[in-house]
Design an enzyme around this catalytic site. Sequence first.
Site, PDB file in Angstrom:
ATOM      1  CG  HIS A   1      -2.228   0.833   0.924  1.00 21.48           C
ATOM      2  ND1 HIS A   1      -1.501   2.533   1.654  1.00 21.48           N
ATOM      3  CD2 HIS A   1      -3.144   0.883   0.989  1.00 21.48           C
ATOM      4  CE1 HIS A   1      -2.933   2.886   1.406  1.00 21.48           C
ATOM      5  NE2 HIS A   1      -3.446   1.916   1.429  1.00 21.48           N
TER       6      HIS A   1
ATOM      7  CG  ASP B   1       0.108  -2.503   6.132  1.00 19.95           C
ATOM      8  OD1 ASP B   1      -0.312  -2.856   6.600  1.00 19.95           O
ATOM      9  OD2 ASP B   1       0.308  -1.713   4.225  1.00 19.95           O
TER      10      ASP B   1
ATOM     11  CD  GLN C   1      -6.738  -4.702   4.397  1.00 18.16           C
ATOM     12  OE1 GLN C   1      -7.699  -5.312   4.417  1.00 18.16           O
ATOM     13  NE2 GLN C   1      -6.695  -3.337   3.598  1.00 18.16           N
TER      14      GLN C   1
ATOM     15  CE  LYS D   1      -7.520  -0.602   6.183  1.00 18.28           C
ATOM     16  NZ  LYS D   1      -8.174  -0.178   5.292  1.00 18.28           N
TER      17      LYS D   1
ATOM     18  CB  CYS E   1      -3.511   3.494  -1.602  1.00 20.76           C
ATOM     19  SG  CYS E   1      -4.790   4.568  -1.311  1.00 20.76           S
TER      20      CYS E   1
END
Length: 406
Positions: free
Chosen positions: A121, A198, A201, A224, A361
């Site tokens: 991302h 990261d 997700q 999220k 993104c």
Amino acid sequence: MDVKAIKEQFPILNQEVNGHPLVYLDSSATSQKPLSVIEAVNTYYREDNSNVHRGVHTLGTRATDKYEGAREKVRAFINASSAAEIIFTRGTTTAINLVASSYGRANLKPGDEIVITPMEHHSNIIPWQQAAKATGATLKYIPLQSDGTITLEAVRETVTANTKIVAMTQVSNVLGTINPIKEVTKIAHEQGAVMVVDGAQGAPHLMVDVADLDCDFYAFSGHKMCAPTGIGVLYGKRELLENMEPIEFGGEMIDFVNLYDSTWKELPWKFEGGTPIIAGAIGLAAAIDFLNEIGHENILDHEQKLADYAMEQLRTIDGISIYGPEKRAGLVTFNLDDVHPHDTATALDAEGIAVRAGHHCAQPLMKWLDVTATARASFYLYNTEEDIDRLVEGLLKTKEYFGNVF
């Protein structure tokens, strides 16, 4: 999982859009919020609203207890060793920027390497671009396989003794690729590099154990994973955080302020300048309770079944391109031949079906895929196979409409 009962806890899903029952397939962008989270935030504002840490009155004490209680729930949720390792931020983007600006700029120099992947991302690309420009370090990319995965051999070939930081998404927001974070972390550490994950997700869908992963930093967002927008988390190993300088300065993060110099509070507060995101943290704690009650193993199993079903059903449509590996997280990114993904998303919205369209993104990944944009359907614990059936029906209508137009 009783998905019907779960779905009933999300009031926003009980509506019609453009005359059709809503099918929400955009949880990778942001998840919907259950009543328990909405009520937790509402209760804070109705009964406990006060700033934290600074007051000795009853409301201030209650607010502080809830805020710091949320930190402990996050610690347990990701199995960090100490609540001092949990920094509340605005989200994954802010968390990664904190690492890049504080740790990165203090520890990088010309000749050093930062290693990432083309599937990242923008929030896990641009901060490292800027850190490289500021320090003279070199940004390197681990090559992708044709299905959008990485191999550990490619990681070993890319990560060298000059590598100081490896930054990687746990789950691709476009391809659904689940990266082997534990193994990559081991390779990074063998070369003396730190591992930044990261988890935007990952945390909503996978069992996250930072002790088992052994990563040095892990960033994720609340919105999220059923929590409010505007709240996120940076986990960092204590010894690293203690040696990092804050990048925001002001109230709350200080120990002593003199006319020409100041000292900082201990962890985690030295990184939380100003009034923190109190209601967001309380909402995140409620979301963690909600997810824990359902069980992450149940959520992951449900999402993987939905992803498998979606792949199977979408492949029955002629002229559809699906991107990413066979084994994936709960999302499917695709394009219909000769139909722009924005047109696809608009047509689906007319049927009450919400999907995401654009570059997500992830423009470098779009270039690697040789497309300008894609459509994405992403699933969560409140989705069903019937939702996917509606998606397929909507895509068939879209294909027929644009086929007749052109």
